[in-house]
Design a protein around this motif. Structure first.
Motif, PDB file in Angstrom:
ATOM      1  N   PRO A  76       0.830  -1.212   0.000  1.00 35.23           N
ATOM      2  CA  PRO A  76       0.000   0.000   0.000  1.00 35.23           C
ATOM      3  C   PRO A  76       0.860   1.256   0.000  1.00 35.23           C
ATOM      4  N   TYR A  77       0.474   2.208  -0.823  1.00 34.84           N
ATOM      5  CA  TYR A  77       1.286   3.415  -1.005  1.00 34.84           C
ATOM      6  C   TYR A  77       1.526   4.158   0.299  1.00 34.84           C
ATOM      7  N   SER A  78       0.563   4.072   1.231  1.00 35.21           N
ATOM      8  CA  SER A  78       0.687   4.802   2.499  1.00 35.21           C
ATOM      9  C   SER A  78       1.788   4.245   3.385  1.00 35.21           C
ATOM     10  N   SER A  79       2.338   3.083   3.023  1.00 33.50           N
ATOM     11  CA  SER A  79       3.397   2.459   3.831  1.00 33.50           C
ATOM     12  C   SER A  79       4.653   3.312   3.924  1.00 33.50           C
ATOM     13  N   PHE A  80       4.835   4.216   2.968  1.00 35.16           N
ATOM     14  CA  PHE A  80       6.115   4.909   2.853  1.00 35.16           C
ATOM     15  C   PHE A  80       6.182   6.223   3.618  1.00 35.16           C
ATOM     16  N   PHE A  81       5.121   6.595   4.331  1.00 35.67           N
ATOM     17  CA  PHE A  81       5.063   7.911   4.957  1.00 35.67           C
ATOM     18  C   PHE A  81       4.874   7.802   6.461  1.00 35.67           C
ATOM     19  N   THR A  82       5.489   8.737   7.180  1.00 34.29           N
ATOM     20  CA  THR A  82       5.366   8.758   8.631  1.00 34.29           C
ATOM     21  C   THR A  82       4.077   9.475   9.036  1.00 34.29           C
ATOM     22  N   ASP A  83       3.703   9.309  10.274  1.00 34.36           N
ATOM     23  CA  ASP A  83       2.472   9.935  10.763  1.00 34.36           C
ATOM     24  C   ASP A  83       2.574  11.459  10.794  1.00 34.36           C
ATOM     25  N   ASP A  84       3.799  11.986  10.847  1.00 30.63           N
ATOM     26  CA  ASP A  84       3.955  13.445  10.908  1.00 30.63           C
ATOM     27  C   ASP A  84       4.295  14.058   9.558  1.00 30.63           C
ATOM     28  N   GLY A  85       4.054  13.320   8.464  1.00 30.38           N
ATOM     29  CA  GLY A  85       4.103  13.936   7.148  1.00 30.38           C
ATOM     30  C   GLY A  85       5.421  13.890   6.404  1.00 30.38           C
ATOM     31  N   PHE A  86       6.285  12.954   6.744  1.00 30.19           N
ATOM     32  CA  PHE A  86       7.564  12.816   6.067  1.00 30.19           C
ATOM     33  C   PHE A  86       7.644  11.460   5.354  1.00 30.19           C
ATOM     34  N   PHE A  87       8.546  11.388   4.376  1.00 29.60           N
ATOM     35  CA  PHE A  87       8.885  10.082   3.830  1.00 29.60           C
ATOM     36  C   PHE A  87       9.685   9.308   4.879  1.00 29.60           C
ATOM     37  N   LYS A  88       9.471   8.018   4.926  1.00 35.10           N
ATOM     38  CA  LYS A  88      10.291   7.187   5.797  1.00 35.10           C
ATOM     39  C   LYS A  88      11.729   7.144   5.267  1.00 35.10           C
ATOM     40  N   SER A  89      12.651   6.727   6.122  1.00 29.81           N
ATOM     41  CA  SER A  89      14.053   6.665   5.730  1.00 29.81           C
ATOM     42  C   SER A  89      14.246   5.630   4.621  1.00 29.81           C
ATOM     43  N   ALA A  90      15.352   5.764   3.898  1.00 32.15           N
ATOM     44  CA  ALA A  90      15.651   4.808   2.839  1.00 32.15           C
ATOM     45  C   ALA A  90      15.744   3.389   3.390  1.00 32.15           C
ATOM     46  N   ALA A  91      16.307   3.252   4.591  1.00 33.49           N
ATOM     47  CA  ALA A  91      16.418   1.925   5.195  1.00 33.49           C
ATOM     48  C   ALA A  91      15.041   1.342   5.498  1.00 33.49           C
ATOM     49  N   ALA A  92      14.139   2.181   5.994  1.00 29.04           N
ATOM     50  CA  ALA A  92      12.781   1.708   6.292  1.00 29.04           C
ATOM     51  C   ALA A  92      12.043   1.346   5.012  1.00 29.04           C
ATOM     52  N   ILE A  93      12.216   2.141   3.963  1.00 28.41           N
ATOM     53  CA  ILE A  93      11.568   1.851   2.679  1.00 28.41           C
ATOM     54  C   ILE A  93      12.115   0.552   2.094  1.00 28.41           C
ATOM     55  N   GLU A  94      13.427   0.375   2.188  1.00 26.22           N
ATOM     56  CA  GLU A  94      14.015  -0.870   1.678  1.00 26.22           C
ATOM     57  C   GLU A  94      13.476  -2.077   2.435  1.00 26.22           C
ATOM     58  N   ALA A  95      13.284  -1.928   3.748  1.00 22.72           N
ATOM     59  CA  ALA A  95      12.744  -3.032   4.547  1.00 22.72           C
ATOM     60  C   ALA A  95      11.316  -3.372   4.110  1.00 22.72           C
ATOM     61  N   ILE A  96      10.539  -2.360   3.746  1.00 24.45           N
ATOM     62  CA  ILE A  96       9.168  -2.593   3.272  1.00 24.45           C
ATOM     63  C   ILE A  96       9.194  -3.381   1.964  1.00 24.45           C
ATOM     64  N   PHE A  97      10.057  -2.971   1.048  1.00 27.18           N
ATOM     65  CA  PHE A  97      10.173  -3.684  -0.218  1.00 27.18           C
ATOM     66  C   PHE A  97      10.649  -5.122  -0.002  1.00 27.18           C
ATOM     67  N   THR A  98      11.655  -5.283   0.836  1.00 25.90           N
ATOM     68  CA  THR A  98      12.211  -6.615   1.073  1.00 25.90           C
ATOM     69  C   THR A  98      11.160  -7.542   1.679  1.00 25.90           C
ATOM     70  N   ALA A  99      10.410  -7.036   2.644  1.00 25.85           N
ATOM     71  CA  ALA A  99       9.382  -7.851   3.291  1.00 25.85           C
ATOM     72  C   ALA A  99       8.299  -8.286   2.306  1.00 25.85           C
ATOM     73  N   ALA A 100       8.050  -7.452   1.294  1.00 20.86           N
ATOM     74  CA  ALA A 100       7.025  -7.776   0.297  1.00 20.86           C
ATOM     75  C   ALA A 100       7.544  -8.697  -0.797  1.00 20.86           C
ATOM     76  N   GLY A 101       8.872  -8.882  -0.854  1.00 14.02           N
ATOM     77  CA  GLY A 101       9.444  -9.786  -1.838  1.00 14.02           C
ATOM     78  C   GLY A 101      10.192  -9.126  -2.976  1.00 14.02           C
TER      79      GLY A 101
END
Length: 295
Positions: free
Chosen positions: A215-240
């Protein structure tokens, strides 16, 4: 040409601007005549811009100015398709964008996917490497106590040479042929309820077979920022999604999926948007659809 001369030319070439910039980066450049700032919004958010915006920034109604006109009398037309080269050149030049400009897109009201959609559209126009998104947007700028104004900027029209980058989008046929291929991942950016077959108010419910859900909303923090590159990479990795994979993203109409596209490119993936998205795919009866909860 000799190798030393080529290396010298490479060293002299301007470095691409960061895809994401912070408030300090932008504040240092506010007086640069080559800078064009675009606050991305729609009819509902225009009042926020009118009440106060970053000095020098312009308002862009992305769905009208940066998309092909929608003929609501023709139900066969797709929503939010890329504009024609003529419309795109005219719109960008009217905003003051020329061949020597660089552009900062400003999020407001947490309009994340409209802003990444604008980023993709400008990349398609050939401005790749000269576009950034202000992380945290106008709200973070204001929270810092930085200057705001209700004054409208004076815009000098630009002169822009379009260099269309067709790699940013793929067709239904390209997605269909890519399904199951090694090194290619089709990503559904919609909420998981739609991925699992909830009613989409489109021709059919379900998903493109073989697609994975991020889901596109996975990449954003609750306070309106993009998540860190490491956090984004972890999201991609977890999804395959593996390093080096090509990412093809889609959603309802080609807006939310641009956040996946942006995040993938932020990590260095080759990535493209299926612009027709499920709006088109679900209408074409010859294309397969998986319905029901994903295993």
């Amino acid at each position: 040409m000799s190798l030393p001369f080529l290396l010298m030319l490479a060293a002299m070439a301007p470095k691409p601007n960061p895809m994401l910039v912070d408030r300090a980066w932008l504040a240092e450049r506010l007086q640069d005549p080559k800078l064009v700032m675009l606050q991305i919004g729609d009819r509902q958010s225009k009042a926020d811009y009118d009440a106060g915006h970053i000095p020098g920034s312009q308002f862009v109604a992305f769905g009208q100015e940066l998309a092909a006109p929608m003929d609501h009398s023709d139900p066969s037309k797709l929503m939010l398709e890329l504009p024609s080269p003529t419309q795109l050149k005219s719109t960008l030049e009217a905003k003051g964008i020329g061949d020597d400009s660089y552009v900062v897109l400003i999020v407001a009201r947490e309009y994340f996917s409209p802003t990444t959609r604008a980023y993709l559209t400008l990349t398609y126009a050939g401005l790749g490497g000269r576009i950034s998104i202000l992380d945290g947007g106008v709200e973070a700028w204001k929270k810092d106590g930085r200057p705001m104004t209700a004054d409208l900027p004076t815009i000098r029209p630009g002169s822009l040479t379009l260099r269309l980058d067709s790699s940013v989008v793929v067709s239904a046929e390209q997605v269909h042929q890519s399904r199951g291929k090694a090194g290619v991942v089709v990503v559904d950016a919609r909420d998981t309820a739609f991925f699992n077959g909830a009613d989409t108010h489109q021709a059919r419910s379900g998903r493109i077979p073989g697609a994975i859900s991020i889901p596109y909303s996975s990449f954003f923090t609750d306070d309106g920022f993009f998540k860190s590159a490491a956090a984004i990479e972890a999201i991609f990795t977890a999804a395959g999604v593996k390093k080096g994979d090509r990412v093809l993203s889609y959603c309802h109409i080609g807006q939310q999926a641009t956040a996946v596209w942006f995040a993938a490119r932020l990590l260095g993936h080759e990535a493209s948007l299926y612009d027709g998205s499920f709006d088109e795919w679900s209408r074409r009866k010859e294309l397969p659809v998986d319905a029901g909860k994903s295993p």
